[in-house]
Design a protein around this motif. Structure first.
Motif, PDB file in Angstrom:
ATOM      1  N   THR A   1      42.199  50.774  28.890  1.00 14.09           N
ATOM      2  CA  THR A   1      43.549  50.725  28.349  1.00 14.09           C
ATOM      3  C   THR A   1      44.546  50.588  29.490  1.00 14.09           C
ATOM      4  OG1 THR A   1      44.022  53.113  28.440  1.00 14.09           O
ATOM      5  CG2 THR A   1      42.842  52.300  26.504  1.00 14.09           C
ATOM      6  N   GLY A   2      45.719  50.060  29.171  1.00 20.27           N
ATOM      7  CA  GLY A   2      46.778  49.986  30.176  1.00 20.27           C
ATOM      8  C   GLY A   2      47.129  48.560  30.543  1.00 20.27           C
ATOM      9  N   GLY A   3      48.291  48.426  31.141  1.00 23.97           N
ATOM     10  CA  GLY A   3      48.840  47.116  31.444  1.00 23.97           C
ATOM     11  C   GLY A   3      48.106  46.348  32.523  1.00 23.97           C
ATOM     12  N   LEU A   4      47.291  47.026  33.350  1.00 23.24           N
ATOM     13  CA  LEU A   4      46.603  46.320  34.433  1.00 23.24           C
ATOM     14  C   LEU A   4      45.724  45.193  33.904  1.00 23.24           C
ATOM     15  CD1 LEU A   4      45.995  46.267  37.516  1.00 23.24           C
ATOM     16  CD2 LEU A   4      43.968  47.622  36.993  1.00 23.24           C
ATOM     17  N   PHE A   5      45.145  45.392  32.736  1.00 19.51           N
ATOM     18  CA  PHE A   5      44.169  44.432  32.234  1.00 19.51           C
ATOM     19  C   PHE A   5      44.824  43.181  31.666  1.00 19.51           C
ATOM     20  CE2 PHE A   5      42.374  48.722  32.044  1.00 19.51           C
ATOM     21  CZ  PHE A   5      41.434  48.565  33.059  1.00 19.51           C
ATOM     22  N   LYS A   6      46.147  43.169  31.659  1.00 19.56           N
ATOM     23  CA  LYS A   6      46.865  41.950  31.312  1.00 19.56           C
ATOM     24  C   LYS A   6      46.826  40.930  32.445  1.00 19.56           C
ATOM     25  CE  LYS A   6      50.022  44.333  28.164  1.00 19.56           C
ATOM     26  NZ  LYS A   6      51.423  44.732  27.881  1.00 19.56           N
ATOM     27  N   LEU A   7      46.274  41.320  33.606  1.00 19.96           N
ATOM     28  CA  LEU A   7      46.090  40.345  34.684  1.00 19.96           C
ATOM     29  C   LEU A   7      45.145  39.236  34.272  1.00 19.96           C
ATOM     30  CD1 LEU A   7      45.840  42.604  37.880  1.00 19.96           C
ATOM     31  CD2 LEU A   7      47.818  41.302  37.064  1.00 19.96           C
ATOM     32  N   GLY A   8      44.334  39.482  33.265  1.00 22.00           N
ATOM     33  CA  GLY A   8      43.524  38.423  32.679  1.00 22.00           C
ATOM     34  C   GLY A   8      42.211  38.155  33.388  1.00 22.00           C
ATOM     35  N   GLU A   9      41.709  36.933  33.241  1.00 20.17           N
ATOM     36  CA  GLU A   9      40.357  36.581  33.669  1.00 20.17           C
ATOM     37  C   GLU A   9      40.059  36.874  35.140  1.00 20.17           C
ATOM     38  OE1 GLU A   9      37.729  35.321  31.514  1.00 20.17           O
ATOM     39  OE2 GLU A   9      39.222  36.405  30.336  1.00 20.17           O
ATOM     40  N   PRO A  10      40.997  36.685  36.067  1.00 17.19           N
ATOM     41  CA  PRO A  10      40.655  36.989  37.473  1.00 17.19           C
ATOM     42  C   PRO A  10      40.168  38.415  37.683  1.00 17.19           C
ATOM     43  CG  PRO A  10      42.676  35.722  37.380  1.00 17.19           C
ATOM     44  CD  PRO A  10      42.345  36.093  35.961  1.00 17.19           C
ATOM     45  N   LEU A  11      40.614  39.353  36.821  1.00 13.93           N
ATOM     46  CA  LEU A  11      40.115  40.729  36.887  1.00 13.93           C
ATOM     47  C   LEU A  11      39.039  40.986  35.841  1.00 13.93           C
ATOM     48  CD1 LEU A  11      40.282  43.625  38.008  1.00 13.93           C
ATOM     49  CD2 LEU A  11      42.112  44.064  36.338  1.00 13.93           C
ATOM     50  N   LEU A  12      39.191  40.431  34.656  1.00 15.78           N
ATOM     51  CA  LEU A  12      38.278  40.748  33.556  1.00 15.78           C
ATOM     52  C   LEU A  12      36.875  40.195  33.786  1.00 15.78           C
ATOM     53  CD1 LEU A  12      40.625  40.204  30.487  1.00 15.78           C
ATOM     54  CD2 LEU A  12      40.056  42.345  31.657  1.00 15.78           C
ATOM     55  N   VAL A  13      36.757  39.020  34.419  1.00 12.52           N
ATOM     56  CA  VAL A  13      35.427  38.461  34.672  1.00 12.52           C
ATOM     57  C   VAL A  13      34.615  39.348  35.617  1.00 12.52           C
ATOM     58  CG1 VAL A  13      34.184  36.527  35.719  1.00 12.52           C
ATOM     59  CG2 VAL A  13      36.032  36.090  34.089  1.00 12.52           C
ATOM     60  N   PRO A  14      35.146  39.737  36.787  1.00 10.24           N
ATOM     61  CA  PRO A  14      34.355  40.659  37.616  1.00 10.24           C
ATOM     62  C   PRO A  14      34.145  42.023  36.976  1.00 10.24           C
ATOM     63  CG  PRO A  14      36.514  40.260  38.609  1.00 10.24           C
ATOM     64  CD  PRO A  14      36.359  39.280  37.506  1.00 10.24           C
ATOM     65  N   LEU A  15      35.069  42.457  36.114  1.00  8.16           N
ATOM     66  CA  LEU A  15      34.845  43.712  35.397  1.00  8.16           C
ATOM     67  C   LEU A  15      33.602  43.635  34.516  1.00  8.16           C
ATOM     68  CD1 LEU A  15      38.383  44.942  34.245  1.00  8.16           C
ATOM     69  CD2 LEU A  15      36.722  46.248  35.571  1.00  8.16           C
ATOM     70  N   LYS A  16      33.434  42.526  33.812  1.00 11.07           N
ATOM     71  CA  LYS A  16      32.252  42.369  32.966  1.00 11.07           C
ATOM     72  C   LYS A  16      30.975  42.429  33.809  1.00 11.07           C
ATOM     73  CE  LYS A  16      34.667  39.523  29.536  1.00 11.07           C
ATOM     74  NZ  LYS A  16      34.830  38.155  28.978  1.00 11.07           N
ATOM     75  N   GLU A  17      31.003  41.792  34.965  1.00 13.83           N
ATOM     76  CA  GLU A  17      29.829  41.817  35.852  1.00 13.83           C
ATOM     77  C   GLU A  17      29.520  43.230  36.310  1.00 13.83           C
ATOM     78  OE1 GLU A  17      30.950  39.140  38.922  1.00 13.83           O
ATOM     79  OE2 GLU A  17      30.799  37.338  37.662  1.00 13.83           O
TER      80      GLU A  17
END
Length: 327
Positions: A263-279
């Motif tokens: 949760t939180g606004g950080l994850f609005k950074l989108g794919e550049p953060l979300l893709v490595p998060l999934k990994e």
């Protein structure tokens, strides 16, 4: 005063940008009426200022009651930033004040991480990472709470907006100096956002809102990540830190698959953060299931209040994280 229906509960979400108040019935799916104040509750010598909170809460309740026709309020839950360490004045003064003013004797005072957890996952075992300018992870096996990070931008908050922004600015200054590990792309963004690199310390260090200023550069790092390996590396490292915190608090053996929500606004950074998060999730938390957050901290406050009103709050009580009184 009664209205013949299900009991009413009040949820409060107090943070750095203001306070939200919500009133709804305890019936599942019952809509909430919300009032927002843009005035954050002050912190004084005794911690979070109980008088200042009450000065906003009581008029808000009067307005909410007028708009809903609400009768007796069965329970109140207040989630507040800093509650764990700065909540002594609230614990001392709010129970009596709410009993006198509203007739409410069932009250929960919770850390904002707890209400974020409740809003995201409800009353089940798992872990929640709340990340914006700062970052904290909270987990429970429903017997107790476990916390990781949330130590502020000088001592931790690893992977947060402030952490990403600071790392991006450091990489920019390395390029400015001609040191290894620098990023010309981030140096260009530093200059565009803040001006001459040599002026940055004078702009940053005297400010009381340094974490927010650092975090304001995180979107610039994300914007450079597709073409700049240094920026991409910063976000990969942020993802590693975030999932490490989640793994530190996520219960492994609770009789069911634990859930993890972000949760939180950080994850609005989108794919550049979300893709490595999934990994990182696949690597560090193979036994858990990542889910979307069901709601926000205000929803969590209402859920806690409804659980108290029904006598079935499953989340563990704690003198600092989730303090409850029925006196």
């Amino acid at each position: 005063m009664t209205d013949g229906g299900a009991p009413w509960v009040l949820g409060v979400d107090s943070g750095g940008s203001g306070v939200r108040f919500a009133l709804r019935r305890t019936e599942p799916g019952s809509p909430a009426q919300v009032i927002t104040s843009k005035e954050p509750v002050r912190t004084g010598p005794g911690g979070i200022d109980a008088g200042h909170l009450l000065g906003q809460l009581l008029p808000a309740v009067e307005e909410l009651r007028a708009g809903t026709g609400a009768g007796r309020i069965a329970a109140v839950a207040v989630g507040a930033a800093g509650m764990a360490t700065l909540g002594d004045e609230l614990r001392a003064e709010l129970p009596g004040a709410l009993a006198r003013s509203l007739g409410v004797r069932t009250l929960a005072l919770a850390a904002d991480a707890v209400t974020a957890y409740a809003g995201a996952l409800g009353r089940r075992a798992g872990a929640v990472v709340a990340a914006g300018t700062g970052m904290i992870a909270l987990g429970t096996d429903l017997a107790g709470w476990r916390r990781a990070d949330g130590w502020g931008h000088l001592l931790g908050d690893c992977g947060s907006g402030a952490w990403i922004g600071r790392a991006g600015l450091e990489a920019a200054l390395r390029a400015h100096d001609g040191r290894r590990g620098g990023s010309a792309a981030l140096l260009d963004r530093l200059t565009a956002v803040f001006g001459a690199p040599g002026e940055l310390p004078g702009l940053l260090y005297p400010r009381s809102d340094r974490p927010a200023v650092l975090a304001s550069f995180a979107p610039e790092v994300a914007g450079c990540a597709d073409a700049d390996p240094v920026a991409a590396g910063i976000l990969r490292e942020a993802a590693r830190h975030i999932v490490e915190a989640a793994a530190a608090v996520c219960p492994a053996a609770v009789g069911e698959e634990p859930q993890v929500a972000l949760t939180g606004g950080l994850f609005k950074l989108g794919e550049p953060l979300l893709v490595p998060l999934k990994e990182e999730f696949r690597r560090q938390l193979p036994y858990a299931r990542r889910v979307e957050a069901a709601g926000d901290p205000l929803d969590g406050s209402l859920l806690i209040a409804a659980g108290l009103a029904a006598g079935e709050l499953r989340l563990p009580r704690d003198p600092r994280m989730l303090w409850v009184t029925t006196e």
